[in-house]
Design a protein around this motif. Sequence first.
Motif, PDB file in Angstrom:
ATOM      1  N   SER A 105       6.221  40.175 -60.529  1.00  0.00           N
ATOM      2  CA  SER A 105       5.928  39.198 -59.517  1.00  0.00           C
ATOM      3  C   SER A 105       4.009  38.799 -59.942  1.00  0.00           C
ATOM      4  O   SER A 105       3.701  37.491 -60.252  1.00  0.00           O
ATOM      5  CB  SER A 105       5.897  38.629 -57.898  1.00  0.00           C
ATOM      6  N   LYS A 106       3.549  39.476 -60.350  1.00  0.00           N
ATOM      7  CA  LYS A 106       2.127  40.192 -60.588  1.00  0.00           C
ATOM      8  C   LYS A 106       1.499  39.115 -61.874  1.00  0.00           C
ATOM      9  O   LYS A 106       0.829  38.892 -61.868  1.00  0.00           O
ATOM     10  CB  LYS A 106       1.536  41.467 -59.966  1.00  0.00           C
ATOM     11  N   ASN A 138       1.863  34.359 -51.937  1.00  0.00           N
ATOM     12  CA  ASN A 138       1.622  34.278 -52.819  1.00  0.00           C
ATOM     13  C   ASN A 138       2.200  35.318 -53.871  1.00  0.00           C
ATOM     14  O   ASN A 138       3.828  35.191 -53.343  1.00  0.00           O
ATOM     15  CB  ASN A 138       0.297  35.763 -51.788  1.00  0.00           C
ATOM     16  N   TYR A 139       2.063  36.384 -54.547  1.00  0.00           N
ATOM     17  CA  TYR A 139       2.868  36.774 -55.670  1.00  0.00           C
ATOM     18  C   TYR A 139       3.721  37.564 -54.796  1.00  0.00           C
ATOM     19  O   TYR A 139       4.889  37.764 -55.271  1.00  0.00           O
ATOM     20  CB  TYR A 139       1.986  37.203 -57.046  1.00  0.00           C
ATOM     21  N   ASN A 140       2.884  38.692 -53.721  1.00  0.00           N
ATOM     22  CA  ASN A 140       3.574  39.920 -52.915  1.00  0.00           C
ATOM     23  C   ASN A 140       5.076  38.620 -52.401  1.00  0.00           C
ATOM     24  O   ASN A 140       6.359  39.862 -53.023  1.00  0.00           O
ATOM     25  CB  ASN A 140       3.111  40.220 -52.069  1.00  0.00           C
ATOM     26  N   LYS A 141       4.805  37.578 -51.854  1.00  0.00           N
ATOM     27  CA  LYS A 141       5.977  36.533 -50.755  1.00  0.00           C
ATOM     28  C   LYS A 141       6.980  36.718 -52.007  1.00  0.00           C
ATOM     29  O   LYS A 141       8.314  36.828 -51.848  1.00  0.00           O
ATOM     30  CB  LYS A 141       5.294  35.903 -50.179  1.00  0.00           C
ATOM     31  N   ASP A 183       1.379  49.804 -57.892  1.00  0.00           N
ATOM     32  CA  ASP A 183       1.392  49.101 -56.460  1.00  0.00           C
ATOM     33  C   ASP A 183       2.954  47.871 -57.130  1.00  0.00           C
ATOM     34  O   ASP A 183       3.633  48.368 -58.309  1.00  0.00           O
ATOM     35  CB  ASP A 183       0.291  47.734 -56.410  1.00  0.00           C
ATOM     36  N   ALA A 184       3.426  47.473 -55.953  1.00  0.00           N
ATOM     37  CA  ALA A 184       4.424  46.866 -55.814  1.00  0.00           C
ATOM     38  C   ALA A 184       4.060  45.420 -56.824  1.00  0.00           C
ATOM     39  O   ALA A 184       2.909  45.366 -57.021  1.00  0.00           O
ATOM     40  CB  ALA A 184       5.071  46.376 -54.581  1.00  0.00           C
ATOM     41  N   HIS A 185       4.958  45.280 -57.210  1.00  0.00           N
ATOM     42  CA  HIS A 185       5.395  43.809 -58.114  1.00  0.00           C
ATOM     43  C   HIS A 185       4.690  43.871 -59.336  1.00  0.00           C
ATOM     44  O   HIS A 185       4.368  43.109 -59.925  1.00  0.00           O
ATOM     45  CB  HIS A 185       5.067  42.490 -56.802  1.00  0.00           C
ATOM     46  N   ASP A 239       8.892  40.188 -53.319  1.00  0.00           N
ATOM     47  CA  ASP A 239       9.525  40.895 -51.773  1.00  0.00           C
ATOM     48  C   ASP A 239      11.099  39.610 -51.938  1.00  0.00           C
ATOM     49  O   ASP A 239      12.509  40.671 -51.980  1.00  0.00           O
ATOM     50  CB  ASP A 239       8.459  40.272 -50.436  1.00  0.00           C
TER      51      ASP A 239
END
Length: 470
Positions: A341-342, A451-454, A322-324, A457
């Motif tokens: 970022s995760k 969140n870590y996703n943002k 997955d991303a991050h 991004d």
Amino acid sequence: MTSWQGRNVTVAGLGVSGVSAARALAGLGAAVTVVDGGDGETHRARAAELAATGIAVRLGDAETLPEGTDLVVTSPGWKPSSPLFAAAAAAGVDVVGDVEIAWRLRGPDAAPWLAITGTNGKTTTTQMLASILAAAGLRTAAVGNIGTPIVDVVLEGDDAYDVLAVELSSYQLHWAPSLRAHSAAVLNLAPDHLDWHGSMEAYAADKGRIYEGNQVACVYNVSDKATEDLVREADVEEGCRAIGFTLNAPAPSQLGVVDGILVDRAFVPDRQKQAQELAEVADVSPPAPHNIANALAAAGLARAFGVQATAVREGLRAFRPDAHRIEHIADVDGVAYIDDSKATNTHAAQASLAAYESIVWVAGGLAKGATFDELVAGAAARLRGVVLIGADRALIREALARHAPEVPVVDLDRTDTGAMSEAVRQAARLARPGDTVLMAPACASMDMFTNYNKRGDAFAAAVRELGASA
């Protein structure tokens, strides 16, 4: 399968898992009341949807136990110390989670569970395992703490899947006393969520529940003795084996790495003398050390289920994270930019930092009570420079001053929307061709991002902006 007809069930929480459990149990004949302390627009909209199906919802009061309750089903994030659960205990009412409900809903011929937990790497390993199982031609899904709520998956019926790859958090395991997996893995253990569990000992004990009643294999991390200790303490079925995974050459009953090859000395006819090639390190994406460990754990569970070696290779080649998660964003002027970022705690950041030789580290955020001396001391020799962001960046800055005083540090005292762009520009200034700019914050993101996703991004967008101007 448990009978639910006529039972009075209180579901704690209007989140995804709570709504899933409420709908499922109501559909099976239970009288369901959902309670939630919130009373906002989103809560009211969800409450209206449930009420239309005959489910009672009480908003704004998450402490009082509804009269007549004979079982409480909690969402994973609710702390054991919650007043609702104290009221349940006083009334002699059991509290369980959605995973426990899913386990009780399984029929006699339901798909076995291959279960995975750990402080870090759970999602990646679960998805790797699902990819390997699919490559073997098995009907499977990655479920649990990711994807579709596990209650919904179980309700698809006993014949919907051959086997499930199940990610389980410590929260979920705490509330799942009767879970008994075919085989399970604990990837690693490091301090995390201690505010929820109360102590490291309680956190480890909840992780260790995943091994209880295992039938075929308890997979553990050879380099993390705490995971092996959990295997030793578990009450498993007779004949269940302890299977280690290691980044070194494996001993008998282990999977490991020899000359760039992932090999199995656990599920072969003569493990004293034989080893089965499973895949090459290059088949794992990305081939960072901690991700190789994830692949070995996934392979161990798949092999415990009888999957052939060729499917391990095919599944790992097909898998994309997955991303991050140590995601390569771009190369700009000879410098690689990596988004991890995760990595929201020090254990995850440590693994990420160990994957690269010369690093400009972008770090910081909400520390959640963490300390950074061990992390910084271990990574000091790899650091070209550091860019700090976020509310608790001073804690990392102080650790750098103690353990890496010669490393240049940029301390960004800003939390506006342009902060990440400035962080990337400063990192580019410190980097040299051949370096890696690594965002592995070692902290949570909620001080600056949703969140870590943002957060990831924003980093990726800043890197692409940098590349466009180069």
